[in-house]
Structures are given as C-alpha cells and as structure tokens.
Design a protein around this motif. Structure first.
Motif: not given
Length: 77
Positions: A3-14, A56-63
C-alpha cells in the motif's frame, strides 16, 4: 505491491505524514521509519485507535478491508 509503494511514499515519508496527521487529530503518537519497517515485515502489528486507523487509510488511499488484508501477522512466540 505494498500500500505504501502504491502511493509512492518512502518509509520515512509515511512515518512523517502519519505523525503529522495523528497530531492534527489530537494523538501524540509518533511514527518512526523503524515502526513502518516493522509493520511491513510482520515483526510487529500496528495498533491504532479508530481515528488513527482512518488517517492511515486516507494516507494510503485504501479502505479498511485493504488495510486489514495488508497487515502481516506478527510471528508467534
């Protein structure tokens, strides 16, 4: 793909984004890059309050279902 990669965030950015969002909803919880790594590897499972979970869901654009299915179980001891 995570999910993190899908929104193109690094671990640090997330970690930074979640810490910022949690602060905005009144939570003092800080998220670190290590925490994100531990969640992704299944070393530890995240434990969020309901409002934090929605952030978390909003940030990762998931349900919620996608988030629940993406969380790896911690190894049994």
């Amino acid at each position: 793909m995570s999910l993190r990669a899908r929104v193109d965030l690094t671990q640090e950015e997330l970690a930074t984004e979640l810490s910022r969002r949690f602060l905005m909803i009144g939570s003092n919880r800080k998220v670190t890059k290590k925490s994100v790594s531990d969640w992704e590897t299944g070393r530890h499972s995240p434990r969020f309050t309901p409002p934090e979970t929605l952030e978390v869901c909003d940030t990762l654009k998931c349900d919620l279902v996608e988030l629940a299915l993406a969380v790896k179980s911690s190894p049994s001891k």
